[in-house]
Motif scaffolding. Sequence first.
Motif, PDB file in Angstrom:
ATOM      1  N   UNK A  35      13.620   1.713  38.877  1.00  0.00           N
ATOM      2  CA  UNK A  35      14.003   3.056  39.307  1.00  0.00           C
ATOM      3  C   UNK A  35      12.886   3.659  40.153  1.00  0.00           C
ATOM      4  N   UNK A  36      13.235   4.075  41.348  1.00  0.00           N
ATOM      5  CA  UNK A  36      12.300   4.771  42.240  1.00  0.00           C
ATOM      6  C   UNK A  36      12.361   6.262  41.913  1.00  0.00           C
ATOM      7  N   UNK A  43       4.810   4.857  49.008  1.00  0.00           N
ATOM      8  CA  UNK A  43       4.266   3.963  47.984  1.00  0.00           C
ATOM      9  C   UNK A  43       5.345   3.618  46.954  1.00  0.00           C
ATOM     10  N   UNK A  44       6.155   4.628  46.581  1.00  0.00           N
ATOM     11  CA  UNK A  44       7.248   4.379  45.641  1.00  0.00           C
ATOM     12  C   UNK A  44       8.253   3.396  46.224  1.00  0.00           C
ATOM     13  N   UNK A  49      10.323  -2.396  46.704  1.00  0.00           N
ATOM     14  CA  UNK A  49      10.402  -3.614  47.509  1.00  0.00           C
ATOM     15  C   UNK A  49       9.660  -4.763  46.828  1.00  0.00           C
ATOM     16  N   UNK A  50       8.515  -4.439  46.217  1.00  0.00           N
ATOM     17  CA  UNK A  50       7.734  -5.468  45.516  1.00  0.00           C
ATOM     18  C   UNK A  50       8.525  -6.047  44.342  1.00  0.00           C
ATOM     19  N   UNK A 183      -0.669  -1.253  41.623  1.00  0.00           N
ATOM     20  CA  UNK A 183      -1.443  -0.229  40.938  1.00  0.00           C
ATOM     21  C   UNK A 183      -0.790   1.122  41.195  1.00  0.00           C
ATOM     22  N   UNK A 184      -0.525   1.869  40.131  1.00  0.00           N
ATOM     23  CA  UNK A 184       0.107   3.187  40.253  1.00  0.00           C
ATOM     24  C   UNK A 184      -0.983   4.258  40.253  1.00  0.00           C
TER      25      UNK A 184
END
Length: 322
Positions: A35-36, A43-44, A49-50, A183-184
């Motif tokens: 979930x975005x 970045x989100x 995508x990652x 990394x968040x």
Amino acid sequence: MGQRYLVGVSGGVDSVALLRGLVGVGYRKLVVCHLNHRLRGRVSAGDAAFVKRLAVELGLEFESGVHDVVRLAKENGQSLETAGRAARHAFFAEVAGRRRCRRMMLAHHADDQAETVLMNLCRGSAGLAGMAAETVLNLPEPVPGGGSRTRGRLPLLLIRPLLAVPKKTLLAAATARGWKFREDASNASADFVRNRVRNEVLPLLEEIFRRDVRPALGRAADWAAGARAFLRDSAAPWTVQEKLPVREVLALSPALRREVLAGWLKARGVPDLSASVVQTAESMLNPADGPVKWNLPGNRFLRRRAGWLWVECVPACGAGPG
């Protein structure tokens, strides 16, 4: 391992380690769910995508969703943490309903558990309670093609297989195996209570006690969960009674008495059961100075007469329980 599971994957080291670990021990019918929250702009989107690339690499199905958590928090007067949790639950329900899957793996670990115990303790909402290894959530089930409409309740089993594993162990495993993760940066933000507990409170406790306090907090949560289960089982026979005998309930131990009252009120359809509501109900058991009638949340009131306690529904609440 032959059953299908949803797996919540944010892209961080915890969820990546969970997903790769499950695949490594033979789980194949996994649906990767991301979930975005739209908290970090591009970045989100990069996180989403990652995670999608990771799912493709592992040969797994992928589900994604987008929620504007900042807007949701403002509209409902909630914190970002609360709004984010509500958004995730809504996303889980939508995917679980569409995929016809009632099991979901989450990557909560021992550090998350320690933070949760401290937060619950300071809020007074659940004492020493932490997260359970398995939790059943009854979520609104979306109507297919019905937009925001829902039907019934969807039971979703949340499974936390890493709850006893420290984050440093997950990080070490990912580093040793060369697993990539995201990394968040928001984990360092002081806007979130959990981040301040993680980055300020726990390090201070470790400095004071000169040891890692997370295992002790985890053990306390396990003990509290066992004690709570015992109280809940002991209170269960009382909750089915339409009226409670005042003298008998008053003779119970204080902890069991409060558990009985909380479970009984909940079974009578009383919402928003805060500690103050249960405390006031407890005061009504004392014929000497307790009130004989008291308004409850949800258009109900509590009455005591002739040695009995019961819940009545005022006309505005219709034909609900009680």
